[in-house]
Design an enzyme around this catalytic site. Structure first.
Site, PDB file in Angstrom:
ATOM      1  N   ASP A  15     -10.841   1.910  -3.644  1.00 52.27           N
ATOM      2  CA  ASP A  15     -11.509   1.545  -2.396  1.00 52.27           C
ATOM      3  C   ASP A  15     -13.027   1.558  -2.572  1.00 52.27           C
ATOM      4  OD1 ASP A  15      -9.278   1.070  -0.884  1.00 52.27           O
ATOM      5  OD2 ASP A  15      -9.166   3.085  -0.047  1.00 52.27           O
TER       6      ASP A  15
ATOM      7  N   ASP B 184       0.829  -1.212   0.000  1.00 51.24           N
ATOM      8  CA  ASP B 184       0.000   0.000   0.000  1.00 51.24           C
ATOM      9  C   ASP B 184       0.863   1.262   0.000  1.00 51.24           C
ATOM     10  OD1 ASP B 184      -2.372   1.455   0.073  1.00 51.24           O
ATOM     11  OD2 ASP B 184      -3.269   0.123   1.560  1.00 51.24           O
TER      12      ASP B 184
HETATM   13  C1  GLA Z   1      -5.880   1.712   1.956  1.00 52.57           C
HETATM   14  C2  GLA Z   1      -6.285   0.597   1.030  1.00 52.57           C
HETATM   15  C3  GLA Z   1      -7.308  -0.275   1.708  1.00 52.57           C
HETATM   16  C4  GLA Z   1      -6.742  -0.802   3.017  1.00 52.57           C
HETATM   17  C5  GLA Z   1      -6.298   0.353   3.891  1.00 52.57           C
HETATM   18  C6  GLA Z   1      -5.602  -0.146   5.136  1.00 52.57           C
HETATM   19  O1  GLA Z   1      -6.897   2.617   2.125  1.00 52.57           O
HETATM   20  O2  GLA Z   1      -6.768   1.092  -0.174  1.00 52.57           O
HETATM   21  O3  GLA Z   1      -7.663  -1.345   0.865  1.00 52.57           O
HETATM   22  O4  GLA Z   1      -5.666  -1.676   2.768  1.00 52.57           O
HETATM   23  O5  GLA Z   1      -5.428   1.216   3.202  1.00 52.57           O
HETATM   24  O6  GLA Z   1      -5.187   0.866   5.941  1.00 52.57           O
END
Ligand code: GLA
Length: 724
Positions: free
Chosen positions: A549, A479
């Protein structure tokens, strides 16, 4: 594929489908005399040309005699490979080199060229690879500075793709500075195109934006330190009348994950002048005597037959020539991710219960997302401390539980970040980007690590390696949850701060490159607050990237469809979540046109929902690999044009096809036939909509009858066609 006519000084790259021709003129400038459909024969470009004249075509109608000539050549109205900078050509040069005297004048002229099989190696940067490629490498020298530029242009035998980049070499005794170092220039003799780009934001990545190319300057760019959700490096220009199946379309992308700038300029001579590469905002690179600098590669896909041909070219290019993950063509497991189910709030028992229930959905890979390390119980602490929080989770037990059930196991990392509340920050505050300023901008309660500093990259590498040696995971979600703010690194002197943006990207590539070399079997999925770093640089290391997301079809339909215009479905990370606006079957059908997985609390699912989801997992298992991952994608109805979306994939042997139709708003009494594409005309296919058998010709000309009297929001048809 690459031929050079010595007498005419025309170098032509031609793969029988597309052609690109360059004329080395008397003054030593490289004129781009042609880019388009294959011509085969390029001798016309030498017609009636006398010394000092242009090769055809040129932009200018009248030849000015007053200003702008150097060596009998006026550069500002000719299609060029590299416009000089600081002379009369003010369209925007791709390269600006500053000498020790502070001069900006950059005038690179031809010295030599060579042709070779294969693509160039770009040290430190992801780059195209593969069979069936040939490269022309031009060597140019600046008139005043002791700098050599190498221009690389590659053509591929089986794809309508041109890849371009530069490298620069200081062969003098004085330091020079690159004030701009883009990857390419492309001058086209007409400008009546539309420019399509994919702007957006978190949760609404890659919106379809189509505007006419206008007079003056237009720019699609990122200065956020990552390719970004706000703009994507994939852009295309198209003839105004172009559709999915017809018209000229030229697509561009960059094998790069940092700041980029795609710039168009239309001036008095009406041609379209394009430059593309690293954004020159706050960019400056010191080139010491003997040093080299390599730009990322720009990829250009040409189609004379509409948008889909360009899309399909990018899909194949990315899978066959940009990605390096060795297992990409194999079956990819159905993934369950813990994030939206429990966020940071879990313990070992809860995760074990998730694994048990995830198995009922056909899950094959279980991923524990954020919250397993350091003091990470919210997004306020723990980033940078990559040790298992043993008081919260018994990871060995979790992994054993997965193995006993035949599941693979994956884990979440965010390597380039640190929380102020972390042991790493307490021990090494100087590892933070912007360190030393009065204040450093926080975003999601985190700072950006100074990945321009190799010591920082080494620290994170050692931590991740220690974890991977103890826990043999199969998958990593990588990430990257904030953008770069203060691009200042204390590891570099004041006069080298212009290098930091690019060095951060090099740091990212060096870490992910080391880990993929050390652990080639671990699949890494990219992610950046959803799809904030969805680019070809990341795809070089990661066979898939979490697309957004946002999994609610209200926005997801557009995000997934638009992403698939430039990127293969095999890399579009997509999950079913429990957003309430649409049914599980609608969300599952959409997720099927990506990598397919789940992300919800599985303990809360009803028997009926489990049955519905496992039925889609069955379709995934039966058809995903041949049809969706390795097949050909056709776009039938675009959601940005109306109330519905339709996509279709056909396996490469044309024996099976999967079609997804989905509407957005309610519709009443709609009479509708969908004409399919890409099937074999004479083969007979049974469809799962009404069970009928028809020829490919029938489906492609009469169509599939999806008339309905009452279509509610996100009502959909997922139809499988199989050869009888
Ligand atoms: C980001 C990612 C999510 C998740 C969060 C965790 O927002 O896009 O899918 O992994 O971080 O903190």
């Amino acid at each position: 594929m690459i031929r050079y006519n010595k007498q005419a000084r025309i170098l032509a790259l031609d793969n029988g489908s597309i052609g690109y021709a360059i004329y080395i003129n008397d003054a030593g400038y490289l004129e781009t005399v042609y880019f388009g459909k294959s011509l085969g024969d390029y001798s016309d470009f030498t017609c009636a040309r006398k010394a000092g004249e242009y090769a055809t075509p040129r932009y200018s109608v009248a030849e000015g005699r007053d200003v702008g000539y150097r060596d009998g050549f006026k550069a500002d109205c000719a299609p060029l490979e590299i416009s000089p900078h600081g002379l009369t050509d003010k369209r925007g040069a791709p390269v600006i080199i500053r000498g020790e005297d502070g001069s900006f004048i950059t005038d690179l002229r031809y010295r030599s060229h060579r042709r070779y099989k294969g693509a160039p190696e770009i040290p430190g940067l992801p780059h195209a690879h593969g069979e069936g490629c040939e490269t022309a490498q031009f060597v140019l020298e600046d008139r005043a500075l002791k700098v050599r530029a190498h221009l690389y242009i590659s053509i591929f035998a089986d794809k309508d793709v041109i890849v371009k980049s530069f490298s620069f070499e200081n062969y003098g005794k004085k330091r020079v500075k690159l004030a701009r170092a883009m990857s390419m220039q492309l001058d086209l003799p007409r400008a009546d195109y539309d420019l399509v780009h994919f702007g957006g934001r978190w949760s609404k990545e890659r919106d379809y934006n189509c505007n006419p190319v206008v007079d003056g300057v237009q720019e699609v760019s990122s200065n956020l330190g990552r390719s970004s959700a706000e703009e994507n490096p994939f852009v295309f220009i198209k003839e105004k009348k172009a559709s999915f199946d017809s018209g000229e379309v030229i697509g561009f992308n960059l094998i790069y994950s940092g700041n980029f700038k795609f710039r168009t300029f239309v001036g008095p001579f009406r041609g379209l002048h394009i430059t593309y590469g690293i954004n020159d905002e706050d960019f400056e690179w010191a080139l010491a005597p003997g040093a080299n600098f390599y730009t990322p590669q720009a990829v250009i896909a040409y189609s004379a037959e509409g948008i889909d041909k360009m899309s399909q070219t990018f899909h194949r290019f990315i899978r066959e020539n940009a990605m390096t993950y060795v297992h990409d063509r194999e079956y990819k497991p159905v993934l369950f991710n813990s994030w939206e189910g429990c966020y940071f709030n879990f313990d070992t028992d809860l995760i074990l219960s998730y694994i048990d229930d995830a198995c009922k959905l056909g899950t094959e890979l279980f991923v524990l997302d954020d919250g397993w390390f350091g003091a990470r119980n919210s997004d306020r602490a723990g980033l940078g401390d990559w040790q298992v929080n043993k008081s919260k989770i018994d990871l060995h037990r979790v992994m054993a539980h997965c193995r006993e059930r035949g599941l693979r196991f994956g884990i979440w990392f965010e390597p380039e970040m640190v929380n102020p509340d972390s042991d790493l920050f307490r021990a090494h505050p100087e590892y933070t980007l912007g360190w030393g300023l009065d204040e450093i901008s926080l975003s999601r309660n985190q700072f950006h690590l100074d990945f321009a500093n190799p010591a920082v990259v080494d620290n994170i590498y050692s931590q991740i390696k220690a974890f991977l040696e103890e826990y043999k995971v199969d998958y990593i979600k990588w990430d990257y949850n904030r953008t770069v703010a203060e691009h200042i690194s204390r590891a570099y002197p004041a006069d080298r701060q212009g290098e930091i943006y690019h060095r951060l990207v090099l740091g990212y590539y060096s870490l992910i490159g080391r880990l993929t070399r050390d652990y080639p079997d671990i699949m890494i999925e990219g992610c950046a607050s959803g799809g904030g770093r969805f680019d070809m640089g990341t795809l070089y290391y990661c066979p898939q990237i979490w697309c957004s997301d946002e999994s609610d079809p209200a926005q997801r339909i557009d995000i997934q469809f638009n992403t698939s215009l430039g990127y293969p479905l095999s890399c579009i990370g997509s999950h079913v979540n429990d957003s309430k606006m649409a049914s599980y079957s609608a969300k599952a059908a959409l997720a099927l046109f990506g990598t397919y997985g789940y992300e919800m609390n599985p303990n809360l699912l009803t028997e009926g929902e489990i049955a519905e989801l496992s039925a889609t997992a069955e379709i995934y298992r039966a058809h995903h690999n041949a049809v969706i991952e390795n097949g050909t994608l056709y776009h039938i109805c675009a959601p940005y044009e109306g109330n519905y979306m339709c996509m279709q994939c056909v396996s490469s042997d044309k024996s099976a096809s999967v079609v997804l139709f989905m509407n957005k708003l309610k519709e009443l009494e709609r009479y509708r036939f969908i004409r399919l594409k890409g099937l074999s005309a004479k083969k007979r296919y049974r469809n799962t909509l009404d069970g009928a058998v028809h020829t490919g010709d029938y489906y492609m000309n009469v169509g599939l009858n999806i008339s309905d009297t009452w279509l509610t929001e996100f009502n959909h048809r997922l139809i499988v066609l199989t050869e009888e």
